[in-house]
Motif scaffolding. Structure first.
Motif, short mmCIF file in Angstrom:
data_model
loop_
_atom_site.label_atom_id
_atom_site.label_comp_id
_atom_site.label_asym_id
_atom_site.label_seq_id
_atom_site.Cartn_x
_atom_site.Cartn_y
_atom_site.Cartn_z
N LEU A 426 0.84 -1.20 0.00
CA LEU A 426 0.00 0.00 0.00
C LEU A 426 0.87 1.25 0.00
CD1 LEU A 426 -2.95 0.80 0.05
CD2 LEU A 426 -2.92 0.59 2.54
N ARG A 427 1.94 1.21 0.75
CA ARG A 427 2.91 2.31 0.77
C ARG A 427 3.50 2.54 -0.62
NH1 ARG A 427 8.74 1.01 3.40
NH2 ARG A 427 9.79 3.02 3.17
N ASN A 428 3.84 1.45 -1.30
CA ASN A 428 4.43 1.55 -2.63
C ASN A 428 3.41 2.09 -3.63
OD1 ASN A 428 4.84 -0.09 -5.44
ND2 ASN A 428 6.83 0.45 -4.54
N TYR A 429 2.17 1.62 -3.54
CA TYR A 429 1.13 2.03 -4.48
C TYR A 429 0.78 3.52 -4.33
CZ TYR A 429 -3.50 2.59 -6.53
OH TYR A 429 -4.57 3.07 -7.25
N GLU A 433 4.80 9.85 0.56
CA GLU A 433 4.19 11.03 1.19
C GLU A 433 2.70 10.81 1.48
OE1 GLU A 433 3.72 15.88 0.51
OE2 GLU A 433 4.79 14.64 -0.96
N ALA A 434 1.96 10.31 0.49
CA ALA A 434 0.52 10.11 0.67
C ALA A 434 0.24 9.04 1.73
CB ALA A 434 -0.13 9.73 -0.65
N PHE A 435 1.02 7.97 1.70
CA PHE A 435 0.80 6.88 2.65
C PHE A 435 0.97 7.36 4.09
CE2 PHE A 435 2.64 3.31 5.14
CZ PHE A 435 1.57 2.44 5.08
N GLU A 507 -8.27 -19.80 -6.18
CA GLU A 507 -9.18 -18.85 -5.56
C GLU A 507 -9.35 -17.62 -6.46
OE1 GLU A 507 -6.33 -19.91 -4.11
OE2 GLU A 507 -7.16 -21.56 -2.94
N ASN A 508 -9.81 -16.54 -5.87
CA ASN A 508 -10.15 -15.32 -6.59
C ASN A 508 -8.95 -14.74 -7.33
OD1 ASN A 508 -9.50 -14.99 -3.68
ND2 ASN A 508 -9.31 -12.84 -4.24
N VAL A 509 -9.24 -14.01 -8.39
CA VAL A 509 -8.21 -13.33 -9.18
C VAL A 509 -7.90 -11.99 -8.52
CG1 VAL A 509 -7.69 -12.30 -11.42
CG2 VAL A 509 -9.00 -14.43 -11.29
N PHE A 510 -6.62 -11.66 -8.46
CA PHE A 510 -6.18 -10.42 -7.82
C PHE A 510 -5.90 -9.34 -8.86
CE2 PHE A 510 -5.54 -13.47 -4.54
CZ PHE A 510 -5.52 -12.78 -3.34
N THR A 511 -6.18 -8.11 -8.47
CA THR A 511 -5.75 -6.95 -9.24
C THR A 511 -4.35 -6.57 -8.77
OG1 THR A 511 -7.99 -6.12 -9.56
CG2 THR A 511 -6.19 -4.51 -9.72
N LEU A 512 -3.41 -6.53 -9.71
CA LEU A 512 -2.01 -6.33 -9.34
C LEU A 512 -1.39 -5.17 -10.12
CD1 LEU A 512 -0.84 -10.07 -9.39
CD2 LEU A 512 -1.55 -8.73 -7.40
N PRO A 513 -1.32 -3.99 -9.50
CA PRO A 513 -0.53 -2.93 -10.13
C PRO A 513 0.95 -3.24 -9.96
CG PRO A 513 -1.39 -2.21 -8.01
CD PRO A 513 -1.93 -3.59 -8.24
N MET A 514 1.71 -3.09 -11.03
CA MET A 514 3.12 -3.44 -10.94
C MET A 514 3.97 -2.57 -11.84
SD MET A 514 3.16 -7.01 -13.14
CE MET A 514 1.70 -7.72 -12.38
N LYS A 515 5.25 -2.58 -11.55
CA LYS A 515 6.24 -1.92 -12.40
C LYS A 515 6.96 -3.01 -13.19
CE LYS A 515 5.77 2.22 -10.36
NZ LYS A 515 4.77 1.87 -9.34
N ILE A 516 7.18 -2.74 -14.49
CA ILE A 516 7.94 -3.65 -15.33
C ILE A 516 9.10 -2.88 -15.94
CG2 ILE A 516 7.90 -5.19 -17.34
CD1 ILE A 516 4.93 -5.63 -16.85
N ASP A 517 10.31 -3.31 -15.64
CA ASP A 517 11.51 -2.66 -16.19
C ASP A 517 12.03 -3.47 -17.38
OD1 ASP A 517 11.40 -0.71 -14.29
OD2 ASP A 517 13.05 -1.49 -13.06
N ASP A 552 7.46 -6.86 -11.79
CA ASP A 552 7.44 -6.46 -10.37
C ASP A 552 8.83 -5.94 -9.99
OD1 ASP A 552 6.72 -6.03 -7.70
OD2 ASP A 552 7.15 -8.11 -7.12
N ALA A 553 9.23 -4.92 -10.73
CA ALA A 553 10.60 -4.40 -10.59
C ALA A 553 10.89 -3.84 -9.22
CB ALA A 553 10.85 -3.33 -11.66
N ASP A 554 9.85 -3.40 -8.50
CA ASP A 554 10.05 -2.92 -7.13
C ASP A 554 10.08 -4.06 -6.12
OD1 ASP A 554 10.23 -0.26 -7.78
OD2 ASP A 554 8.10 0.15 -7.48
N LYS A 555 9.84 -5.28 -6.59
CA LYS A 555 9.85 -6.46 -5.73
C LYS A 555 8.98 -6.23 -4.49
CE LYS A 555 12.39 -8.92 -8.45
NZ LYS A 555 12.13 -8.14 -9.67
N ILE A 556 7.74 -5.85 -4.76
CA ILE A 556 6.85 -5.43 -3.68
C ILE A 556 5.62 -6.32 -3.56
CG2 ILE A 556 5.30 -3.85 -4.96
CD1 ILE A 556 7.15 -2.96 -1.72
#
Length: 829
Positions: A426-429, A433-435, A507-517, A552-556
């Motif tokens: 959540l911090r990464n997303y 500052e916002a987190f 189980e359920n499908v996850f929504t995954l925001p990610m960075k790709i380098d 998942d370039a941020d490995k998060i």
């Protein structure tokens, strides 16, 4: 609270698998937030202690008011007590009240109806009998009696006499009547009458001390800000106090006298932690003092009592022990962060424990990043994620759970490790500052009150402007995690790189925001991407085949990942991708293909990694029995054994050389025995033992006097092979003084030496301790593990009997009988 969740993880998993109905049982029970009929306002206690009986003689003045609706009754939690008087207090006049008491709950008829605008005070005289009350407690502890008398009759030589309390989850009501729920908050005043030679500690400020004519002293501690009853604490004993400070706030460390000289070494980073957390959260430390106390026989890891954290004895270390790292630094950060998340804002029910414990777990990563390095923070985050992923039963549990068998079940790898990783995502997303601005709003909005996951979501949404329902629904109010397969295809004709993503969990499908380098021609381009379906693909038009695509370039992401990169791509990743996990993944891939030159090059490069943990990983995976590898790295590992700036890396290098069992390195091992690091000494002693066990025994005898930590384990293991009655006292005393995890590690050494002891008293002492461990952890199957060892001892004793002269056979028969009896007792578990 910090609990030793992973102590017997494998056995626990097996136990869970043997009870498939446990999840269904939990789902049939809904855990509603406790109804608030009366609100606690103030709690005043006056207590004395009967050490002989292990009783607390108490008087309580509890001020309350109806929460909203008028009421003429009051129900208090009061477990296992003798109730002597219940009265209503009006000024100086006390009038008896009618009540019913069933040993758990005190139901009081108030004699009139009170409105929510009216406070009233109830007086209760009582005797608390904690040793006579048994109930399930925190983290699989079966003896949650709230109040603990340690060595009260001084019968155990060298062990201090102490009294301390443990409130979480609902143990406070074993030593004082209260409404023992997380959604209650009260100010407090506690007067403790103790022998004048003892030191006391409680919440808040010490406002009065009065010496009495009978050699006792009465200390009064007062807490002006409201907090939950489970956070009340007392401690009494022979402690030395080191006075530190943060700004103008007293910061005190209470330790046993032997460890008092190391108070600053053990706890000295606390003010810096307070400063860091306060600045990060934008909320100043919210209380008038902070104390930390270390006690014996503590039932869990540590406990975040408001203003007064209580630690188990494992955090006490000498300067020399601290050379190999602090046992307690993560715990110190964890419990301190609770002063905001858990104490200042408290979970409104055990179902919402995440807003306490997930944050405290997350703080360990924060502090590691800040005080050590990004690598250290990433390593902690990764290891915690693995702890969750390697617990199969955990994927069936929601982070926020309104269904569970017992409230203690909430203290697990989901609430702690998974929850901490979710916060890091959540911090990464949201961005740093916002987190943290969102956490600031959550804390200020709910200050000195209660919080739950929805309030956290609303605060973060208000600050960021982003909808977070999708995130909370899948991570807080759903179970499981993605199992992500990643594969790649390069089309040379169209110069297109395609990445295929597949979530394979049932189980359920996850929504995954990610960075790709994407790395091409020495340049890196970052892409933001959202995966929203079970299978997906993304394509990149490029000038040439990329060196690496790093998903998942941020490995998060909290995922179980299968990444089908080539070995060459992993090698490029090690050299060019910046993060700890990038390098760790490359090392793991290289280890699987250790016989290939590219893999060996990765591991050789990792011997110079900036992070000590990855240097250790490389050493452990470079098998020197392979002549080609040995030729490439031997000189480097020999140098690392003597010169690496990490004692743990030096120890790993020595262990690697020990596997060669080559006497040429004995001078290096002998020289390393002079190193002040216990880890290095232990590795060196083990290395000598691999070459010459008899010499190792002689050396071990000389190292006994100042042995601690891993050196003790090394000596115990050597004595297990070569020792007998002369060495048994060291093995036995070391076992008795060790913490639970260390005791578990020493079981093989203790069992081994019992094969060689001839003295029946020594044998019986060792058998008794193995029996105690077996009974204590029978639910994890430890008794089966010990049973195998006892049968080995039995066979050894029978063999000795058969070889012995006739005059000695009777002695062996007595030993055989003792072992056989222990086996019989074990089979009853």
């Amino acid at each position: 609270m910090l609990v030793t969740i992973l102590l017997f993880a494998t056995a626990f998993t097996q136990a869970q698998q043997q009870n498939p109905d446990s999840v269904q049982t939990a789902l049939s029970i809904y855990r509603a937030t406790p109804e608030k009929i009366n609100d606690l306002v103030n709690t005043k206690l006056d207590v004395k202690f009967d050490y002989k009986k292990a009783y607390l003689l108490g008087k309580a003045w509890i001020t309350l008011k109806p929460h909203f609706y008028p009421t003429d009754s009051l129900n208090l939690d009061a477990k296992g007590m003798e109730i002597k008087n219940v009265s209503i207090v009006n000024g100086n006049i006390s009038s008896p009240l009618k009540y019913k008491y069933d040993g758990l709950e005190l139901k009081i008829d108030l004699g009139k109806t009170y409105k929510s605008s009216e406070n009233y005070t109830v007086y209760i005289a009582y005797t608390a009998k904690p040793n006579e009350f048994k109930v399930k407690g925190s983290a699989a502890i079966t003896d949650a009696k709230g109040l603990y008398f340690i060595n009260p009759d001084s019968s155990v030589k060298g062990k201090p006499v102490q009294i301390w309390t443990q409130g979480e989850t609902e143990g406070s009501s074993v030593w004082f009547p209260t409404i023992d729920k997380t959604n209650q908050k009260t100010t407090q005043e506690i007067s403790m009458t103790v022998l004048d030679k003892y030191v006391t500690l409680s919440n808040g400020a010490l406002v009065a001390q009065k010496k009495n004519a009978d050699g006792t002293r009465t200390d009064t501690w007062k807490m002006d800000q409201p907090h939950a009853p489970y956070l009340f604490m007392m401690a009494v004993g022979d402690f030395k106090v080191y006075h530190d400070k943060y700004k103008n706030i007293p910061v005190d460390y209470y330790l046993e006298p032997a460890y008092a000289p190391y108070a600053k070494d053990i706890f000295g980073k606390t003010p810096a932690m307070m400063d860091f957390f306060a600045k990060k959260l934008g909320v100043e430390y919210p209380w008038n003092k902070y104390a930390q106390i270390v006690v014996r026989d503590y039932v869990s890891g540590a406990m975040e009592n408001t203003t007064a954290t209580l630690h188990g004895a494992y955090v006490q270390q000498t300067k020399r022990e601290l050379l190999d790292g602090s046992n307690g630094e993560e715990t110190i950060a964890h419990e301190l962060f609770h002063q905001w998340f858990g104490d200042y804002v408290t979970a409104e029910s055990w179902s919402n424990l995440s807003v306490n414990e997930s944050f405290a777990d997350f703080s360990e990563t924060l502090w590691a990043e800040h005080s050590k390095s990004q690598d250290a923070g990433d390593a902690h985050n990764y290891e915690s994620m693995q702890a969750y992923l390697l617990s199969p039963e955990a994927k069936n549990k929601h982070l926020v759970r309104f269904h569970y068998v017992d409230k203690e079940d909430m203290f697990d790898v989901v609430t702690y490790q998974k929850g901490g990783r979710i916060l890091n995502m959540l911090r990464n997303y949201l961005g740093e500052e916002a987190f943290f601005k969102g956490l600031n709003l959550y804390l200020k909005t709910n200050a000195l009150g209660n919080g739950e996951a929805h309030q956290l979501r609303l605060a973060l949404e208000q600050v960021s402007g982003r909808d977070l329902n999708w995130f909370f629904n899948q991570w807080y109010f759903g179970s499981g995690h993605p199992e992500l397969n990643i594969s790649y295809k390069w089309d040379a004709v169209t110069k297109t790189q395609t990445v295929y993503l597949a979530q394979t969990q049932k189980e359920n499908v996850f929504t995954l925001p990610m960075k790709i380098d994407v790395y091409e021609g020495g340049k890196k381009v970052r892409h933001n991407y959202w995966m929203t379906t079970r299978t997906d693909s993304i394509s990149f038009k490029l000038n040439s085949k990329p060196n690496l695509v790093n998903v998942d370039a941020d490995k998060i992401l909290l995922v179980a990942k299968k990444d089908e990169k080539s070995l060459e791509e992993f090698a490029f990743q090690y050299k060019n991708a910046p993060l700890y996990v990038d390098r760790l993944e490359a090392i793991a891939a290289a280890t699987e293909r250790i016989n290939e030159k590219t893999a060996q090059e990765v591991l050789v490069a990792a011997l110079n990694d900036p992070y000590f943990g990855l240097r250790t990983e490389a050493i452990n995976n470079l098998k020197l029995q392979n002549e080609e590898i040995k030729k490439a790295v031997l000189s480097k590992i020999v140098a690392m054994a003597s010169t690496d700036n990490s004692t743990l890396v030096r120890a790993a290098a020595i262990e690697s050389l020990a596997n060669l069992q080559d006497k040429i390195y004995k001078p290096l091992f002998i020289e390393s025995l002079k190193n002040p690091s216990y880890a290095v000494e232990a590795a060196a002693l083990n290395a000598v033992a691999a070459i010459d066990i008899s010499q190792a025994k002689v050396l071990a005898n000389g190292l006994q006097k100042d042995s601690k930590g891993p050196l003790v384990a090394s000596i115990v293991n050597i004595y297990g092979v070569e020792g007998g009655d002369a060495e048994f006292p060291y093995v036995y005393n070391s076992f008795m003084e060790a913490g639970t995890q260390s005791q578990f590690d020493m079981i093989p050494g203790l069992a081994s030496i019992l094969m060689n002891v001839k003295n029946i008293t020594n044998l019986q002492q060792g058998l008794d301790e193995l029996q105690i461990m077996s009974e204590k952890f029978s639910k994890y199957g430890i008794h089966k593990y010990v049973n195998v060892m006892l049968n080995n001892i039995l066979m050894a004793k029978k063999d000795d009997r058969d070889k012995a002269p006739l005059a000695d056979k009777a002695g062996f028969e007595a030993q055989i009988a003792a072992v056989q009896k222990a086996i019989t007792e074990l089979e009853k578990l």
